[in-house]
Write a protein that holds these residues in place. Structure first.
Motif, mmCIF file in Angstrom:
data_model
loop_
_atom_site.group_PDB
_atom_site.id
_atom_site.type_symbol
_atom_site.label_atom_id
_atom_site.label_comp_id
_atom_site.label_asym_id
_atom_site.label_seq_id
_atom_site.Cartn_x
_atom_site.Cartn_y
_atom_site.Cartn_z
ATOM 1 N N LYS A 134 14.175 -7.557 -37.555
ATOM 2 C CA LYS A 134 13.767 -6.662 -38.649
ATOM 3 C C LYS A 134 12.734 -5.660 -38.143
ATOM 4 O O LYS A 134 12.821 -4.457 -38.418
ATOM 5 C CB LYS A 134 13.200 -7.489 -39.797
ATOM 6 C CG LYS A 134 12.821 -6.672 -41.020
ATOM 7 C CD LYS A 134 12.336 -7.588 -42.145
ATOM 8 C CE LYS A 134 11.944 -6.764 -43.363
ATOM 9 N NZ LYS A 134 11.443 -7.645 -44.467
ATOM 10 N N ASP A 135 11.723 -6.169 -37.403
ATOM 11 C CA ASP A 135 10.692 -5.277 -36.852
ATOM 12 C C ASP A 135 11.299 -4.314 -35.832
ATOM 13 O O ASP A 135 10.936 -3.132 -35.776
ATOM 14 C CB ASP A 135 9.585 -6.100 -36.185
ATOM 15 C CG ASP A 135 8.788 -6.904 -37.208
ATOM 16 O OD1 ASP A 135 8.837 -6.561 -38.407
ATOM 17 O OD2 ASP A 135 8.110 -7.860 -36.792
ATOM 18 N N GLY A 136 12.222 -4.800 -35.020
ATOM 19 C CA GLY A 136 12.855 -3.951 -34.016
ATOM 20 C C GLY A 136 13.681 -2.847 -34.662
ATOM 21 O O GLY A 136 13.654 -1.688 -34.217
ATOM 22 N N PHE A 137 14.414 -3.191 -35.730
ATOM 23 C CA PHE A 137 15.247 -2.185 -36.433
ATOM 24 C C PHE A 137 14.360 -1.127 -37.076
ATOM 25 O O PHE A 137 14.674 0.075 -37.027
ATOM 26 C CB PHE A 137 16.097 -2.897 -37.491
ATOM 27 C CG PHE A 137 17.065 -1.993 -38.196
ATOM 28 C CD1 PHE A 137 18.138 -1.438 -37.523
ATOM 29 C CD2 PHE A 137 16.911 -1.688 -39.542
ATOM 30 C CE1 PHE A 137 19.040 -0.604 -38.166
ATOM 31 C CE2 PHE A 137 17.802 -0.854 -40.194
ATOM 32 C CZ PHE A 137 18.880 -0.315 -39.500
ATOM 33 N N LYS A 138 13.251 -1.546 -37.656
ATOM 34 C CA LYS A 138 12.314 -0.610 -38.273
ATOM 35 C C LYS A 138 11.742 0.339 -37.222
ATOM 36 O O LYS A 138 11.592 1.544 -37.466
ATOM 37 C CB LYS A 138 11.194 -1.392 -38.954
ATOM 38 C CG LYS A 138 10.209 -0.525 -39.711
ATOM 39 C CD LYS A 138 9.169 -1.385 -40.415
ATOM 40 C CE LYS A 138 8.173 -0.503 -41.164
ATOM 41 N NZ LYS A 138 7.135 -1.340 -41.847
ATOM 42 N N ALA A 139 11.424 -0.199 -36.051
ATOM 43 C CA ALA A 139 10.885 0.635 -34.972
ATOM 44 C C ALA A 139 11.925 1.637 -34.480
ATOM 45 O O ALA A 139 11.614 2.799 -34.193
ATOM 46 C CB ALA A 139 10.415 -0.249 -33.816
ATOM 47 N N ILE A 140 13.185 1.218 -34.411
ATOM 48 C CA ILE A 140 14.258 2.120 -33.979
ATOM 49 C C ILE A 140 14.388 3.288 -34.971
ATOM 50 O O ILE A 140 14.525 4.457 -34.573
ATOM 51 C CB ILE A 140 15.591 1.366 -33.837
ATOM 52 C CG1 ILE A 140 15.517 0.393 -32.664
ATOM 53 C CG2 ILE A 140 16.765 2.336 -33.651
ATOM 54 C CD1 ILE A 140 16.696 -0.555 -32.562
ATOM 55 N N LEU A 141 14.356 2.987 -36.257
ATOM 56 C CA LEU A 141 14.491 4.028 -37.280
ATOM 57 C C LEU A 141 13.341 5.026 -37.216
ATOM 58 O O LEU A 141 13.520 6.210 -37.488
ATOM 59 C CB LEU A 141 14.563 3.404 -38.684
ATOM 60 C CG LEU A 141 15.834 2.617 -39.039
ATOM 61 C CD1 LEU A 141 15.734 2.047 -40.448
ATOM 62 C CD2 LEU A 141 17.076 3.519 -38.912
ATOM 63 N N SER A 142 12.184 4.557 -36.853
ATOM 64 C CA SER A 142 11.009 5.427 -36.767
ATOM 65 C C SER A 142 10.961 6.197 -35.448
ATOM 66 O O SER A 142 10.111 7.069 -35.254
ATOM 67 C CB SER A 142 9.719 4.612 -36.937
ATOM 68 O OG SER A 142 9.549 3.739 -35.844
ATOM 69 N N GLY A 143 11.871 5.844 -34.536
ATOM 70 C CA GLY A 143 11.918 6.548 -33.252
ATOM 71 C C GLY A 143 10.955 5.999 -32.225
ATOM 72 O O GLY A 143 10.758 6.607 -31.171
ATOM 73 N N GLU A 144 10.382 4.865 -32.487
ATOM 74 C CA GLU A 144 9.365 4.322 -31.581
ATOM 75 C C GLU A 144 9.997 3.617 -30.370
ATOM 76 O O GLU A 144 9.400 3.532 -29.323
ATOM 77 C CB GLU A 144 8.462 3.346 -32.333
ATOM 78 C CG GLU A 144 7.648 4.013 -33.436
ATOM 79 C CD GLU A 144 6.842 2.991 -34.235
ATOM 80 O OE1 GLU A 144 6.825 1.806 -33.816
ATOM 81 O OE2 GLU A 144 6.266 3.366 -35.279
ATOM 82 N N VAL A 145 11.203 3.087 -30.578
ATOM 83 C CA VAL A 145 11.807 2.290 -29.507
ATOM 84 C C VAL A 145 13.011 3.054 -28.942
ATOM 85 O O VAL A 145 13.894 3.462 -29.671
ATOM 86 C CB VAL A 145 12.261 0.905 -30.030
ATOM 87 C CG1 VAL A 145 12.967 0.131 -28.929
ATOM 88 C CG2 VAL A 145 11.037 0.147 -30.532
ATOM 89 N N LYS A 146 13.039 3.227 -27.652
ATOM 90 C CA LYS A 146 14.152 3.914 -27.001
ATOM 91 C C LYS A 146 14.901 3.003 -26.044
ATOM 92 O O LYS A 146 16.020 3.281 -25.653
ATOM 93 C CB LYS A 146 13.639 5.138 -26.241
ATOM 94 C CG LYS A 146 13.023 6.198 -27.144
ATOM 95 C CD LYS A 146 12.597 7.403 -26.360
ATOM 96 C CE LYS A 146 11.980 8.465 -27.285
ATOM 97 N NZ LYS A 146 11.534 9.666 -26.543
ATOM 98 N N GLU A 147 14.260 1.917 -25.603
ATOM 99 C CA GLU A 147 14.895 0.983 -24.669
ATOM 100 C C GLU A 147 15.510 -0.171 -25.419
ATOM 101 O O GLU A 147 15.088 -0.499 -26.539
ATOM 102 C CB GLU A 147 13.830 0.441 -23.695
ATOM 103 C CG GLU A 147 13.184 1.516 -22.823
ATOM 104 C CD GLU A 147 14.175 2.192 -21.911
ATOM 105 O OE1 GLU A 147 15.135 1.502 -21.477
ATOM 106 O OE2 GLU A 147 14.030 3.401 -21.650
ATOM 107 N N PRO A 148 16.500 -0.828 -24.848
ATOM 108 C CA PRO A 148 17.100 -2.015 -25.491
ATOM 109 C C PRO A 148 16.030 -3.075 -25.724
ATOM 110 O O PRO A 148 15.089 -3.204 -24.933
ATOM 111 C CB PRO A 148 18.145 -2.492 -24.478
ATOM 112 C CG PRO A 148 18.450 -1.264 -23.660
ATOM 113 C CD PRO A 148 17.161 -0.483 -23.583
#
Length: 334
Positions: free
Chosen positions: A319-333
């Motif tokens: 859940k935290d990882g998906f939220k970070a992806i939506l916010s553009g914070e995470v670019k790596e797998p």
């Protein structure tokens, strides 16, 4: 004499029974000799003895539009009836005036006018003209191309937007049958005939996509909406036309891009799962199903936290990882 009185009485009865304003005047002096009851009600019963231009028009001299001169020929003989329309300044009503020279009771030649009130007709005509003007303004200022035609198919008008859209001249359309206009292909005439007949019969308001020819010879994509509308007291065919060539090109490019993307996803050896921003699963590829062993229906339209491959203990992490992806914070797998 008694005979003259009887004739006068009969004339009065006849004139008063006519639903029109009637007066008789002297040809030379313009003196009013007679008014019927309807004329007396409108202008007063003291008209006889006064001049017609004074009592009926409020003028100090003969009216400029007076038709008397045209009611006699060069030899002084009566000519044909003269009819004309005018608005009376005293009653503010419109009349259809019919004038003629006739022999009066004493055989003297006199001028007679029979005026029928046409105010309601003129009011309707004025409203029709105003409605026509509004409709024409709408046509001319519309950003869409608009063509109007009679029910028979003869083109009545094309607006400026239509001419700019097609590149042709107004004379290439107006007065011609819609089957003869230069923007249509002969192969499509049967199809258009069916559409027009359907709209005229009241079955539906048809919107179609079609190919059309620009004046340059270029074949372009169009969208047309057919409808029947009222124009005055007639029903006419109205067609609103848009050039959708660019939109079609964009749509085709998008579809091709989506097809390429689907092809890449399906042919990928890696398992791929796509999600909506809400977290709902949109698709899974064959490699993902082969990898997990679950059927497709266990994933599609299911929130990713509820898919059968995840452990409940890992929900918060994903859940935290998906939220970070939506916010553009995470670019790596992750």
């Amino acid at each position: 004499t008694q005979e003259l009185e009887n004739t006068t009485d009969t004339l009065n009865i006849l004139m008063d029974s006519i639903d029109a304003h009637i007066y008789v005047s002297d040809l030379n002096t313009f003196e009013v000799l007679y008014v019927n009851e309807k004329m007396a009600q409108a202008f007063g019963d003291n008209a006889p003895g006064k001049t017609c231009y004074q009592v009926f028009r409020g003028n100090s001299g003969p009216c400029t539009e007076c038709p008397i001169d045209s009611l006699m020929d060069a030899d002084g003989n009566p000519t044909e009836t003269y009819s004309w329309e005018s608005k009376n300044a005293i009653t503010s009503r419109w009349y259809l005036n019919t004038d003629r020279v006739i022999p009066w009771i004493d055989e003297q030649l006199v001028h007679i006018q029979i005026a029928v009130d046409i105010s309601e007709r003129k009011d309707s005509e004025q409203k029709l003209q105003e409605s026509d003007a509004r409709y024409r303004n709408l046509l001319e200022f519309s950003p869409d191309g608009i063509i109007t035609a009679e029910i028979t198919g003869k083109v009545l008008s094309v607006n400026q937007a239509f001419l700019e859209l097609t590149g042709f001249k107004e004379s290439d359309f107006v007065g011609k049958k819609y089957t003869q206009i230069p923007t249509l292909f002969k192969r499509d005439l049967g199809f258009f005939r069916q559409i027009v007949e359907s709209v005229i019969s009241g079955k539906s308001r048809e919107t179609i996509d079609f190919k059309w020819k620009h004046v340059s010879g270029e074949i372009r994509d169009g969208n047309a909406k057919f409808s029947i509308t009222k124009y005055g007291n007639k029903s006419i065919l109205q067609v609103i036309v848009r050039d959708v060539t660019e939109q079609k090109a964009i749509q085709l490019a998008l579809e091709e891009s989506e097809a390429r993307h689907r092809g890449l996803v399906e042919s990928s050896p890696d398992g791929i799962l796509t999600l909506e921003p809400t977290g709902k699963v949109l698709s899974v590829n064959k490699a993902f199903l082969d990898l997990t062993g679950f059927p497709e229906e266990d994933f599609i339209n299911v929130h990713f936290l509820k898919i059968p491959t995840l452990m409940k203990s890992d929900w918060q992490f994903f859940k935290d990882g998906f939220k970070a992806i939506l916010s553009g914070e995470v670019k790596e797998p992750i």
